[in-house]
Each structure stands twice: as C-alpha cells, then as structure tokens.
Design a protein around this motif. Structure first.
Motif, PDB file in Angstrom:
ATOM      1  N   PHE A 163      30.013  36.113  47.656  1.00  0.00           N
ATOM      2  CA  PHE A 163      29.410  36.294  46.337  1.00  0.00           C
ATOM      3  C   PHE A 163      27.923  35.945  46.356  1.00  0.00           C
ATOM      4  CE2 PHE A 163      33.572  37.015  44.769  1.00  0.00           C
ATOM      5  CZ  PHE A 163      33.429  37.604  43.519  1.00  0.00           C
ATOM      6  N   ARG A 164      27.510  35.121  47.315  1.00  0.00           N
ATOM      7  CA  ARG A 164      26.082  34.822  47.436  1.00  0.00           C
ATOM      8  C   ARG A 164      25.321  36.095  47.837  1.00  0.00           C
ATOM      9  NH1 ARG A 164      24.106  29.329  50.274  1.00  0.00           N
ATOM     10  NH2 ARG A 164      25.955  28.753  49.089  1.00  0.00           N
ATOM     11  N   ARG A 165      25.919  36.845  48.756  1.00  0.00           N
ATOM     12  CA  ARG A 165      25.314  38.109  49.168  1.00  0.00           C
ATOM     13  C   ARG A 165      25.283  39.087  47.996  1.00  0.00           C
ATOM     14  NH1 ARG A 165      28.111  38.717  53.780  1.00  0.00           N
ATOM     15  NH2 ARG A 165      29.677  40.156  52.989  1.00  0.00           N
ATOM     16  N   LEU A 166      26.377  39.137  47.226  1.00  0.00           N
ATOM     17  CA  LEU A 166      26.423  40.023  46.068  1.00  0.00           C
ATOM     18  C   LEU A 166      25.368  39.628  45.044  1.00  0.00           C
ATOM     19  CD1 LEU A 166      27.708  42.265  44.386  1.00  0.00           C
ATOM     20  CD2 LEU A 166      29.407  40.594  43.586  1.00  0.00           C
ATOM     21  N   GLY A 167      25.186  38.332  44.822  1.00  0.00           N
ATOM     22  CA  GLY A 167      24.169  37.882  43.878  1.00  0.00           C
ATOM     23  C   GLY A 167      22.778  38.315  44.284  1.00  0.00           C
ATOM     24  N   ASP A 175      40.082  33.791  35.408  1.00  0.00           N
ATOM     25  CA  ASP A 175      40.774  32.504  35.454  1.00  0.00           C
ATOM     26  C   ASP A 175      41.287  32.174  36.852  1.00  0.00           C
ATOM     27  OD1 ASP A 175      42.601  34.568  35.420  1.00  0.00           O
ATOM     28  OD2 ASP A 175      43.929  33.685  33.913  1.00  0.00           O
ATOM     29  N   HIS A 176      40.804  32.885  37.851  1.00  0.00           N
ATOM     30  CA  HIS A 176      41.205  32.598  39.232  1.00  0.00           C
ATOM     31  C   HIS A 176      40.669  31.230  39.643  1.00  0.00           C
ATOM     32  CE1 HIS A 176      41.529  32.998  43.612  1.00  0.00           C
ATOM     33  NE2 HIS A 176      42.373  33.987  43.398  1.00  0.00           N
ATOM     34  N   ALA A 177      41.437  30.536  40.474  1.00  0.00           N
ATOM     35  CA  ALA A 177      41.038  29.183  40.893  1.00  0.00           C
ATOM     36  C   ALA A 177      39.690  29.172  41.591  1.00  0.00           C
ATOM     37  CB  ALA A 177      42.112  28.598  41.813  1.00  0.00           C
ATOM     38  N   GLN A 178      39.326  30.268  42.248  1.00  0.00           N
ATOM     39  CA  GLN A 178      38.070  30.325  42.980  1.00  0.00           C
ATOM     40  C   GLN A 178      36.904  30.823  42.124  1.00  0.00           C
ATOM     41  OE1 GLN A 178      37.365  29.200  45.846  1.00  0.00           O
ATOM     42  NE2 GLN A 178      39.301  28.965  46.926  1.00  0.00           N
ATOM     43  N   ALA A 179      37.165  31.226  40.883  1.00  0.00           N
ATOM     44  CA  ALA A 179      36.109  31.816  40.059  1.00  0.00           C
ATOM     45  C   ALA A 179      34.876  30.913  39.915  1.00  0.00           C
ATOM     46  CB  ALA A 179      36.660  32.209  38.692  1.00  0.00           C
ATOM     47  N   PRO A 180      35.032  29.602  39.695  1.00  0.00           N
ATOM     48  CA  PRO A 180      33.824  28.765  39.615  1.00  0.00           C
ATOM     49  C   PRO A 180      32.989  28.805  40.896  1.00  0.00           C
ATOM     50  CG  PRO A 180      35.701  27.611  38.671  1.00  0.00           C
ATOM     51  CD  PRO A 180      36.242  28.834  39.353  1.00  0.00           C
ATOM     52  N   ARG A 181      33.642  28.855  42.052  1.00  0.00           N
ATOM     53  CA  ARG A 181      32.901  28.946  43.314  1.00  0.00           C
ATOM     54  C   ARG A 181      32.220  30.308  43.444  1.00  0.00           C
ATOM     55  NH1 ARG A 181      36.003  27.534  48.513  1.00  0.00           N
ATOM     56  NH2 ARG A 181      33.850  27.436  49.285  1.00  0.00           N
ATOM     57  N   TRP A 182      32.924  31.366  43.003  1.00  0.00           N
ATOM     58  CA  TRP A 182      32.298  32.695  43.032  1.00  0.00           C
ATOM     59  C   TRP A 182      31.013  32.676  42.213  1.00  0.00           C
ATOM     60  CZ3 TRP A 182      37.387  35.620  41.431  1.00  0.00           C
ATOM     61  CH2 TRP A 182      38.288  35.621  42.509  1.00  0.00           C
ATOM     62  N   ASP A 206      41.017  37.171  48.043  1.00  0.00           N
ATOM     63  CA  ASP A 206      40.961  36.304  49.220  1.00  0.00           C
ATOM     64  C   ASP A 206      39.580  36.296  49.868  1.00  0.00           C
ATOM     65  OD1 ASP A 206      43.646  35.573  49.035  1.00  0.00           O
ATOM     66  OD2 ASP A 206      44.290  37.347  50.163  1.00  0.00           O
ATOM     67  N   ILE A 207      38.643  37.022  49.283  1.00  0.00           N
ATOM     68  CA  ILE A 207      37.287  37.106  49.816  1.00  0.00           C
ATOM     69  C   ILE A 207      36.688  35.707  49.977  1.00  0.00           C
ATOM     70  CG2 ILE A 207      36.273  37.331  47.512  1.00  0.00           C
ATOM     71  CD1 ILE A 207      34.195  39.224  48.664  1.00  0.00           C
ATOM     72  N   ARG A 235      32.815  44.829  39.747  1.00  0.00           N
ATOM     73  CA  ARG A 235      34.038  44.101  40.103  1.00  0.00           C
ATOM     74  C   ARG A 235      34.384  44.369  41.564  1.00  0.00           C
ATOM     75  NH1 ARG A 235      38.502  47.797  38.928  1.00  0.00           N
ATOM     76  NH2 ARG A 235      37.646  49.764  38.167  1.00  0.00           N
ATOM     77  N   LEU A 236      35.369  43.647  42.066  1.00  0.00           N
ATOM     78  CA  LEU A 236      35.712  43.738  43.482  1.00  0.00           C
ATOM     79  C   LEU A 236      36.039  45.168  43.895  1.00  0.00           C
ATOM     80  CD1 LEU A 236      37.936  40.551  43.971  1.00  0.00           C
ATOM     81  CD2 LEU A 236      35.515  40.851  44.539  1.00  0.00           C
TER      82      LEU A 236
END
Length: 327
Positions: free
Chosen positions: A123-127, A246-253, A117-118, A209-210
């Motif tokens: 993920f921008r900060r993680l990158g 395969d999470h729906a948000q993976a492309p955005r991550w 739910d993050i 990973r998370l």
C-alpha cells in the motif's frame, strides 16, 4: 444480463475494425463492464472492454481516454487505449435485444489482482503512485469538452446516487435507516467544511480497490479508469479500502498508503481528518450497490452479515473510533 453467446458476438464485432478477425477471445470478467482477453497472432495480447449500456456516453469515455493518454506521457503504467485501423478508439456496437454498447481495445497489462493477503507494505507503493496521479491531475489542463461524473454526496449516497439507493437494501429497518441517515448528514457537514479547493478536489481514479490493481513483482499497475471523475483526492484512499474497510489489516494499509503518498505529495492535517468520513460515505455507496447487485456472486461472497458490519462501521465512525490513530 446479456448471455455469453451474445457477448462473444459483440466482441467479434468490436475486433473486426482492428483487423483482429482471427484472434482468440476469452471472457475474463463480467462486472459493470465486460472484459475479454484477446490473443492474436505473433503473441500479441489485448484487453477488450464492452461498456455497460447507458452509463457513460461517448464524450465521457473519450475524456477518460484523453486522461490516460496524458498519464502515459508521464511514465505512469496505466491502460493504453488502441485505435482501430481507421483511427477510431470508441466503437459503438448495435444491440439486438439490448441497448447499444460502446467498446474500447487496450494493450494488455501483465500482473495479478491482489487479495487481502497482500503485504501491507504494498500500500506504500500504491500511495506513492496515487500521489503521482494526483499531481498530474492538479497540473493537467483538461481538453475542451472534457466531461466526467462527479463523485459527491448527491451522486454517491443521495437522491441522485448512481449506484442505487441504500434505503432499499434488503434487511434495512428503521433503526438502520436512522443510523445511516445520521452518518450521512454528518458526512455532508464535514465535507462542506473541508471544501472543494483545487488542492483537495479534482480529477481522480475513484475506484482504486484491489480488483483494479495489477501486481507484478515490485510493480503495481493501475487499471480500470472507467469511474474516474471529479471528487476529493482523499477519496482514492477511501476507495482503496472498498469492501474491506473493517479488515484487521485496514489500519496498516492506511498507514502505509499515507507514508507512500507523503513521500511524493503533501498531505495536510485536514486531509487526514476527512478520511474517516470519506470511508463511511464510500461504504454506504457500496451498500447501495450490493442492493442493486444482490443476485450476483460477488455480493453473495460478502456474506450475510454485510449490512450488520456496515452498521458497526457507522457506529464506530460516529463514536470517533474509525482510523482514530490518524489525523
């Protein structure tokens, strides 16, 4: 698995050289390693790691700690290993009915493990943090005797795979074996073409990973460098998607991670194009891991369709449809 009473006994043995005899121990994680939260007088708090037997030797653990020491001097918020009163940082605890375990005490790090739910923007900060990590890795002169495992096809999904053989996963039939073998042959070809030049391949965290992140407000902290080793730098993004490819948000991550990384470090088109191959290789490595850990709560939580979903990802990648929006 060692029973809890034995683990608490080992924790007490590990704390004695730190003069923490009266500290309170609380078991917070049993995964590959065992993690205790240690509460001592004066409000001091620590994390005690009991290493899995037979995985890393003292030289490998010492190399991990050497990198953490170097990263801490750059201001990166990573675990701080603490010495015992005699200066020793890696303690070897005698086993009774089990092999000896190594133990390391770390300063406590505040934060909460994120879930799927993050906010994808995190993920921008993680990158960006990962780009700083990689910049240090490329510039750092490793000390004499430095040794860590290499995460390459042979050790991830091949005959020398350190996390198990994917071919033996329950439910694996000939059709599934053929599909995965085909994908891994393609992965090997793509990685050979991509190459291991120093700007593409080096020392990485390898398990971002998370579960190995701590989030506190606007801060993201990296923990658990236990699997740090030599691999492709883009492997750290593939690992960031672990179990959720395969999470729906993976492309955005992925998009946010790449934007964050690019704000500090440089990425080539080839780096973007190799990512789907690295994601598939990592997913198959995790599939093998689920086979060797199939009786654990973590694997049960993945659901009975884990293998089927993995095969769907393999087919999507083979058709060029996995993260096809990048590169």
């Amino acid at each position: 698995m060692t029973d809890h009473a034995s683990l608490y006994h080992l924790a007490r043995l590990a704390l004695a050289p730190h003069a923490l005899h009266d500290a309170h121990c609380r078991l917070i994680s049993i995964s590959e390693n065992v993690i205790f939260r240690i509460d001592a007088s004066g409000g001091m708090r620590y994390a005690l790691r009991l290493h899995r037997p037979g995985y890393h030797d003292v030289a490998e653990i010492g190399s991990e700690l050497a990198w953490l020491d170097a990263l801490l001097t750059t201001g990166l918020d990573v675990p701080r290993p603490l010495p015992a009163r005699d200066g020793t940082r890696i303690l070897t605890l005698p086993g009774t009915d089990a092999p000896p375990r190594h133990a390391v005490l770390f300063a406590w790090m505040e934060g909460t493990e994120p879930t799927t739910d993050i906010d994808p923007v995190a993920f921008r900060r993680l990158g960006r943090i990962t780009a700083r990590l990689h910049a240090h890795s490329r510039a750092w002169e490793r000390p004499i005797g430095f040794t860590r495992k290499a995460w390459i096809p042979a050790t991830m999904t091949g005959s020398n795979a350190l996390w198990g053989q994917w071919q033996t996963v329950p439910g694996m039939d000939m059709t599934a074996r053929d599909l995965i073998a085909h994908c891994l042959t393609r992965v090997g070809t793509e990685l050979a073409q991509y190459g291991t030049r120093p700007h593409r391949f080096g020392l990485i965290h390898a398990d971002l990973r998370l579960a190995n992140l701590l989030v506190s407000g606007a801060e993201t902290r990296l923990i658990d460098f236990d699997d740090c080793g030599l691999s492709w730098f883009m492997q750290d993004l593939a690992a960031a998607l672990s179990f959720h490819e395969d999470h729906a948000q993976a492309p955005r991550w992925v998009d946010h991670w790449l934007k964050g990384y690019g704000s500090y470090g440089q990425l080539e088109t080839a780096d973007l194009r190799i990512l789907p191959a690295l994601v598939i290789q990592r997913r198959i490595q995790l599939l093998a891991w689920t086979g060797t850990h199939r009786h654990t709560a973590q694997v049960r939580s993945l659901g009975t369709d884990w293998l089927a979903r993995t095969l769907d990802l393999c087919r999507a990648w083979d058709r060029g449809q996995l993260f096809r929006h990048i590169g």
